[in-house]
Design a protein around this motif. Structure first.
Motif, mmCIF file in Angstrom:
data_model
loop_
_atom_site.group_PDB
_atom_site.id
_atom_site.type_symbol
_atom_site.label_atom_id
_atom_site.label_comp_id
_atom_site.label_asym_id
_atom_site.label_seq_id
_atom_site.Cartn_x
_atom_site.Cartn_y
_atom_site.Cartn_z
ATOM 1 N N TRP A 1 -66.168 -50.717 6.146
ATOM 2 C CA TRP A 1 -66.053 -52.073 5.621
ATOM 3 C C TRP A 1 -65.978 -53.090 6.755
ATOM 4 O O TRP A 1 -65.828 -52.739 7.930
ATOM 5 C CB TRP A 1 -64.833 -52.204 4.719
ATOM 6 N N LEU A 2 -66.088 -54.354 6.381
ATOM 7 C CA LEU A 2 -66.036 -55.464 7.324
ATOM 8 C C LEU A 2 -65.100 -56.532 6.780
ATOM 9 O O LEU A 2 -65.134 -56.862 5.596
ATOM 10 C CB LEU A 2 -67.437 -56.062 7.516
ATOM 11 N N ARG A 3 -64.306 -57.085 7.669
ATOM 12 C CA ARG A 3 -63.464 -58.232 7.339
ATOM 13 C C ARG A 3 -63.629 -59.259 8.466
ATOM 14 O O ARG A 3 -63.329 -58.954 9.624
ATOM 15 C CB ARG A 3 -62.004 -57.805 7.200
ATOM 16 N N SER A 4 -64.108 -60.434 8.118
ATOM 17 C CA SER A 4 -64.400 -61.396 9.186
ATOM 18 C C SER A 4 -64.280 -62.816 8.674
ATOM 19 O O SER A 4 -64.721 -63.134 7.567
ATOM 20 C CB SER A 4 -65.815 -61.168 9.735
ATOM 21 N N THR A 5 -63.699 -63.654 9.498
ATOM 22 C CA THR A 5 -63.677 -65.098 9.276
ATOM 23 C C THR A 5 -64.474 -65.737 10.400
ATOM 24 O O THR A 5 -64.114 -65.573 11.572
ATOM 25 C CB THR A 5 -62.236 -65.643 9.278
ATOM 26 N N PRO A 6 -65.587 -66.413 10.105
ATOM 27 C CA PRO A 6 -66.430 -66.977 11.172
ATOM 28 C C PRO A 6 -65.619 -67.818 12.144
ATOM 29 O O PRO A 6 -64.802 -68.646 11.751
ATOM 30 C CB PRO A 6 -67.440 -67.835 10.394
ATOM 31 N N GLY A 7 -65.872 -67.554 13.428
ATOM 32 C CA GLY A 7 -65.160 -68.267 14.475
ATOM 33 C C GLY A 7 -63.869 -67.601 14.901
ATOM 34 O O GLY A 7 -63.266 -68.012 15.892
ATOM 35 N N THR B 1 -56.592 -45.331 8.279
ATOM 36 C CA THR B 1 -57.483 -46.460 8.492
ATOM 37 C C THR B 1 -57.666 -46.675 9.990
ATOM 38 O O THR B 1 -56.696 -46.658 10.755
ATOM 39 C CB THR B 1 -56.915 -47.730 7.850
ATOM 40 N N VAL B 2 -58.919 -46.889 10.386
ATOM 41 C CA VAL B 2 -59.264 -47.198 11.784
ATOM 42 C C VAL B 2 -59.904 -48.576 11.793
ATOM 43 O O VAL B 2 -60.877 -48.822 11.062
ATOM 44 C CB VAL B 2 -60.217 -46.148 12.376
ATOM 45 N N GLU B 3 -59.377 -49.490 12.609
ATOM 46 C CA GLU B 3 -59.895 -50.841 12.694
ATOM 47 C C GLU B 3 -60.301 -51.150 14.127
ATOM 48 O O GLU B 3 -59.581 -50.801 15.073
ATOM 49 C CB GLU B 3 -58.848 -51.861 12.243
ATOM 50 N N GLN C 1 -69.518 -40.827 17.215
ATOM 51 C CA GLN C 1 -70.714 -41.668 17.159
ATOM 52 C C GLN C 1 -70.421 -42.974 16.415
ATOM 53 O O GLN C 1 -70.853 -44.052 16.820
ATOM 54 C CB GLN C 1 -71.849 -40.914 16.467
ATOM 55 N N VAL C 2 -69.673 -42.889 15.307
ATOM 56 C CA VAL C 2 -69.301 -44.082 14.553
ATOM 57 C C VAL C 2 -68.459 -45.011 15.414
ATOM 58 O O VAL C 2 -68.698 -46.228 15.475
ATOM 59 C CB VAL C 2 -68.544 -43.691 13.263
ATOM 60 N N LEU C 3 -67.458 -44.446 16.066
ATOM 61 C CA LEU C 3 -66.568 -45.270 16.885
ATOM 62 C C LEU C 3 -67.317 -45.904 18.051
ATOM 63 O O LEU C 3 -67.101 -47.077 18.384
ATOM 64 C CB LEU C 3 -65.415 -44.415 17.405
ATOM 65 N N PHE D 1 -64.311 -54.522 12.031
ATOM 66 C CA PHE D 1 -64.975 -53.420 11.353
ATOM 67 C C PHE D 1 -63.981 -52.259 11.281
ATOM 68 O O PHE D 1 -63.249 -51.991 12.241
ATOM 69 C CB PHE D 1 -66.225 -52.971 12.103
ATOM 70 N N GLY D 2 -63.961 -51.608 10.127
ATOM 71 C CA GLY D 2 -63.030 -50.499 9.978
ATOM 72 C C GLY D 2 -63.536 -49.484 8.983
ATOM 73 O O GLY D 2 -64.501 -49.721 8.255
ATOM 74 N N PHE D 3 -62.860 -48.354 8.962
ATOM 75 C CA PHE D 3 -63.203 -47.343 7.965
ATOM 76 C C PHE D 3 -61.936 -46.585 7.575
ATOM 77 O O PHE D 3 -60.958 -46.516 8.341
ATOM 78 C CB PHE D 3 -64.298 -46.398 8.462
ATOM 79 N N ASP D 4 -61.964 -46.065 6.352
ATOM 80 C CA ASP D 4 -60.859 -45.274 5.811
ATOM 81 C C ASP D 4 -61.333 -43.846 5.633
ATOM 82 O O ASP D 4 -62.449 -43.593 5.161
ATOM 83 C CB ASP D 4 -60.407 -45.823 4.455
ATOM 84 N N LEU D 5 -60.482 -42.895 5.969
ATOM 85 C CA LEU D 5 -60.769 -41.472 5.768
ATOM 86 C C LEU D 5 -59.593 -40.831 5.045
ATOM 87 O O LEU D 5 -58.439 -41.160 5.337
ATOM 88 C CB LEU D 5 -60.995 -40.758 7.101
ATOM 89 N N PRO D 6 -59.869 -39.939 4.107
ATOM 90 C CA PRO D 6 -58.751 -39.289 3.406
ATOM 91 C C PRO D 6 -58.019 -38.326 4.312
ATOM 92 O O PRO D 6 -58.618 -37.665 5.178
ATOM 93 C CB PRO D 6 -59.447 -38.552 2.254
ATOM 94 N N LEU D 7 -56.710 -38.268 4.144
ATOM 95 C CA LEU D 7 -55.890 -37.303 4.874
ATOM 96 C C LEU D 7 -55.768 -36.026 4.061
ATOM 97 O O LEU D 7 -55.656 -36.078 2.822
ATOM 98 C CB LEU D 7 -54.503 -37.878 5.134
ATOM 99 N N PRO D 8 -55.795 -34.864 4.703
ATOM 100 C CA PRO D 8 -55.636 -33.608 3.956
ATOM 101 C C PRO D 8 -54.235 -33.514 3.373
ATOM 102 O O PRO D 8 -53.285 -34.070 3.939
ATOM 103 C CB PRO D 8 -55.890 -32.531 5.011
ATOM 104 N N PRO D 9 -54.078 -32.847 2.213
ATOM 105 C CA PRO D 9 -52.737 -32.701 1.631
ATOM 106 C C PRO D 9 -51.846 -31.895 2.556
ATOM 107 O O PRO D 9 -52.318 -31.030 3.312
ATOM 108 C CB PRO D 9 -52.995 -31.952 0.315
ATOM 109 N N PRO D 10 -50.523 -32.184 2.537
ATOM 110 C CA PRO D 10 -49.611 -31.438 3.418
ATOM 111 C C PRO D 10 -49.587 -29.957 3.056
ATOM 112 O O PRO D 10 -49.701 -29.583 1.898
ATOM 113 C CB PRO D 10 -48.254 -32.108 3.175
ATOM 114 N N ALA D 11 -49.460 -29.135 4.089
ATOM 115 C CA ALA D 11 -49.418 -27.688 3.866
ATOM 116 C C ALA D 11 -48.131 -27.311 3.143
ATOM 117 O O ALA D 11 -47.076 -27.900 3.382
ATOM 118 C CB ALA D 11 -49.495 -26.957 5.203
#
Length: 914
Positions: free
Chosen positions: A888-894, A834-836, A797-799, A899-909
């Protein structure tokens, strides 16, 4: 060099010092301290470097090589390792307004006038040789600079000798410098500023001579050392000697003696303790002062070796600093070297005589004067008598120094004269250091130790110096007192193998410490000693607050206390201080209670001007004090402890109430904010619902009122009604979805999810929308699986929301949307992904970037805004935050938006075992 030129340069230099002092005093009166810097504090400590350092160190290096170093190694170790001791001394002095080392010791042992007087007498006797050293240094330097001959003494009568008038001139200059007017404070900011400048001058002058000699007369250090090694007599100066013959006892004695002296010399106590503006400056000075000592001694050995190589004799080694520039014809450098030596000597004379004159006034003359001269007379203003006594004391000290110079000046080198004074002030160490850390030490123990150590010092060091000068029979040194061999002053009780200084230091400190400890253990301290011991030893715990213990009981009156303040400080200053005290207590001056706290405060104010012992005597003359027993002191201490505990408990409760109040205030503000947000939300929802409902109602009424409407028109209107109904449904669903997420009632199906697969499904779902806009979609995905803990549907839904927003704003036919997925590290180093989502649309204006994630906020112009509810981004942010990430958002007008989001990765098994 012309005497007129030398004298003019000397007076010009002294005039500059006077001007600096006047400027600093003016700033102090304006409460804008010119010495409130750790650099000034550290430079003022360099008053330790006197004519002894400037001239004598080179002489000692010329005869003993590296044996000049212990005199500076001791202070270095004292500052680096013992700065905490200095900090304790400064705290005690600032708390109880201690003005001299005699006042410090006497105050610790019950404010004893007798002990203060004894310390003052020892100081006067011990410091006179040191003053003589400075006079000798200036006299010899002037003679060398003006006519090239270092004159001896004793030839002309005293009234025809220039050194006598030099002493008088220095006395006049010191009086004008430090006691030209009455100042009730114990601080001399002008003096400290001038001394700091003098420290720079003598350092620059000595380094200039060293650089000129090393690289001007010779070809560097290597050249000097190489030439010295070719001469056996000089080669030995480059070593400490063989391990079997090295006098470790002498080296250790000199180091310990110098380390004690840097704390105990009156001038050092004045600049390091009394004049300290901020005890935090000590940490800086703990390395700056040793660095200064290292710099000023950097060229001592090169100058000594260069002088020996140049002149071939060590007979004038103490004036090599002057002789070498003179021999090379460097007149300007010679004058600078003379000014440096003058600076080193006058700095010591000024500070030392001011400090010792204060001791003489406060602890010798003034107590006698109060006891006898004004006995039975009405109280008189003491400001003028104090000023006259101090001026007279300065003159007497300089004349005594001149007398010692006449008696023993030629018999001893500069360094030897200085060491005699060092050994004298070292006798203060047991009483002063022991008093700061041992509560059981008593006044009688301190008195016995000081007397015993002083007698032994005088017998083993001072009297032999007079005997070697011809003023006592030489047999006193060689055969002992009355011809008794075991009473020989340099081999007392048959102890041999030490040099005279080490021998004297050993016996004097042994007797001093033995009597100090033995008598203190044998005698119980009195109540007043016990109270002062508690205040000194526990200075960091029992001072600095309103609950400090006050060990006094009796009756007093405010007019009497004000009168005694006015006698010493002047009526105007007394009234100012009482006004400050009244404001601090929150009462008018007339209502100030004459309680124990006020009596103690008055005594402390007086102590800053006349010393603690005399201040106690003055206060005692106007109050009716009840004698305290040790049990009373302990009772006051227990009561103070109880009050302190109660005060701390009240403070803790007050802090708890403040925290609770702050929390309630924050909660109330949050509730108000939530209420405002609720109103805004309801207003926004109502507006968003009204728009499609209005469209549906309007079109429905049109179709109802016009049965003959064209079929095509009716189909168009029905299509709009259906679209608005779908929009209304989406809005209601999104509002409900957001409400569930914010209230915590949303259902989440969190599991291990392949993020790459979720991105691919979202891209497939958004492909038709992007195709309709003529936009191209590019995916940059890592190979393989990328598992995260998430709800797959809500993550999609976010994507979808981010992709649909990108599709709305890209340009038709030329739009580009790029999705990137890559692993990164969070700020704390934990792994994340990170997904951008990049687009090449117009971007988000800077003013909108801060509010773009708020509810019902939509990008674009109001006239050309794509359709939407304004809830997609708020819902997406809530979903990402619930999954432990950040949107979050990163934008320079013009230049498009990202738009992106960060999600934590699970620790390695964990790896399976073998």
């Amino acid at each position: 060099m012309s005497p007129a030129l030398v004298i003019a340069a000397a007076f010009a230099y002294l005039g500059v010092l006077f001007g600096v002092a006047h400027w600093a005093d003016g700033r102090a009166r304006q409460r804008r301290s010119a010495i409130g810097s750790p650099w000034v504090y550290a430079l003022s400590m360099a008053v330790y470097c006197t004519a002894w350092t400037y001239f004598g160190s080179v002489g000692r290096a010329a005869s003993g090589g590296l044996w000049f170093l212990p005199i500076y190694l001791g202070p270095t170790l004292a500052m680096v390792l013992g700065w905490a001791v200095l900090r304790r001394m400064v705290r005690i002095a600032r708390t109880y307004r201690v003005t001299t080392i005699a006042d410090f010791i006497a105050s610790r042992y019950g404010k004893s006038p007798a002990l203060a007087g004894l310390v003052t007498l020892i100081t006067v006797v011990g410091i006179v040789p040191y003053i003589a050293l400075q006079l000798k240094g200036i006299a010899v330097a002037y003679a060398v600079v003006t006519d090239g001959v270092a004159h001896g003494i004793g030839a002309p009568p005293w009234w025809r000798e220039s050194t006598f008038y030099l002493a008088l001139g220095l006395a006049a200059f010191t009086i004008a410098f430090g006691v030209r007017h009455w100042d009730s404070t114990e601080r001399h900011e002008g003096m400290v500023a001038a001394i700091a400048l003098e420290s720079l001058v003598k350092l620059v002058a000595f380094l200039a001579v060293g650089v000129y000699v090393t690289w001007g007369l010779f070809d560097g250090w290597g050249d000097i050392v190489a030439r010295a090694r070719q001469v056996p007599e000089l080669a030995r100066l480059l070593t400490l000697g063989d391990a079997g013959t090295f006098a470790w006892s002498s080296w250790l004695a000199l180091t310990v003696l110098a380390g004690l002296s840097v704390l105990l010399l009156p001038r050092q106590f004045q600049v390091m303790v009394v004049e300290a503006v901020d005890e935090r400056h000590i940490r800086r000075a703990a390395w700056v002062f040793p660095l200064y000592l290292w710099l000023i001694n950097l060229f001592v050995l090169p100058i000594a070796l260069a002088g020996l190589l140049w002149f071939g004799s060590a007979s004038e080694a103490e004036i090599f600093v002057l002789r070498l520039p003179q021999a090379a014809g460097a007149e300007a450098l010679l004058l600078l070297a003379f000014i440096g030596g003058l600076s080193a000597a006058t700095g010591m004379v000024i500070v030392e005589t001011i400090a010792v004159a204060t001791m003489v006034c406060n602890d010798l003359v003034l107590p006698w004067w109060l006891r006898h001269a004004v006995r039975g007379r009405a109280p008189v203003d003491l400001t003028r008598p104090i000023l006259r006594i101090r001026r007279g004391a300065i003159l007497v000290l300089l004349l005594l120094g001149y007398g010692y110079y006449r008696v023993a000046g030629d018999a001893y080198a500069l360094v030897s004269i200085g060491l005699i004074s060092f050994a004298a002030v070292a006798q203060f160490a047991p009483a002063l250091l022991g008093g700061m850390y041992w509560k059981g030490a008593c006044r009688d123990g301190a008195m016995a130790g000081l007397l015993g150590g002083f007698v032994v010092w005088a017998y083993t060091l001072m009297l032999p110096s007079l005997a070697k000068s011809g003023w006592l029979p030489a047999t006193f040194v060689t055969e002992g007192l009355l011809g008794v061999d075991w009473l020989r002053p340099e081999a007392l009780l048959g102890l041999q193998g030490f040099d005279p200084l080490t021998h004297a230091l050993f016996w004097s400190l042994l007797v001093n410490v033995g009597l100090y400890v033995g008598v203190s253990l044998a005698r119980r301290p009195e109540a007043v000693e016990t109270s002062q011991a508690l205040l000194f030893v526990d200075v960091f715990e029992r001072t600095g607050g309103e609950d400090c213990p006050v060990f006094w009981r009796g009756e007093a009156s405010l007019p009497a206390l004000e009168a005694v303040l006015a006698r010493v400080l002047g009526a105007e200053r007394a009234r100012e201080l009482l006004d400050e005290q009244a404001r601090a207590r929150g009462v008018p001056v007339a209502a100030l209670p004459a309680d124990a706290a006020l009596v103690h405060w008055v005594e402390t104010q007086l102590a800053g001007a006349v010393g603690s012992a005399t201040a106690r005597r003055l206060v005692a003359s106007v109050v009716e004090e009840q004698p305290l027993r040790v049990e009373d002191v302990l009772g006051i201490l227990r009561e103070t402890g109880r009050l302190r505990a109660l005060s701390r408990a009240l403070e803790e409760k007050s802090r708890s109430l403040e925290r609770a109040t702050a929390e309630l205030r924050a909660a109330n503000e949050r509730l108000q904010e939530l209420d405002r947000l609720k109103d805004d939300f309801m207003s926004s929802v109502t507006h968003e619902l009204r728009t499609p409902l209005t469209s549906i109602r309007t079109l429905s009424e049109i179709m109802r009122d016009d049965p003959g409407m064209d079929v095509a028109q009716r189909e168009q209107f029905l299509g709009i009604v259906v679209a608005e109904t779908e929009r209304l449904t989406r809005l209601v669903n999104q509002v409900l979805d957001l409400a569930k997420i914010e209230s915590g009632h949303a259902v989440w199906d969190v599991a291990d999810v392949d993020l790459v697969a979720v991105v691919q499904r979202a891209a497939q779902a958004a492909e038709p929308l992007l195709r309709d806009r003529g936009a191209r979609l590019a995916l940059e995905l890592p190979p393989g699986l990328l598992p995260v803990r998430a709800d797959a549907d809500r993550l999609q839904q976010v994507l979808m929301n981010l992709l649909s927003n990108a599709a709305k704003f890209v340009s038709a036919e030329t739009g580009q949307v790029r999705v990137r997925v890559f692993p990164t590290l969070a700020g704390d180093g934990t792994p994340q992904v990170t997904v951008e989502v990049h687009d090449n649309g117009p971007g988000v204006p800077a003013a909108e970037q801060a509010v773009i994630f708020e509810k019902f906020r939509q990008g674009g112009d109001a006239l050309d805004r794509p359709a939407g509810t304004g809830l997609g981004l708020p819902i997406s942010r809530r979903i990402v935050e619930h999954l432990g990430g950040r949107l979050w958002l990163r934008s320079t007008p013009g230049e498009g938006a990202c738009f992106g989001f960060d999600l934590p990765l699970p620790p390695p098994a964990p790896r399976a075992g073998p």
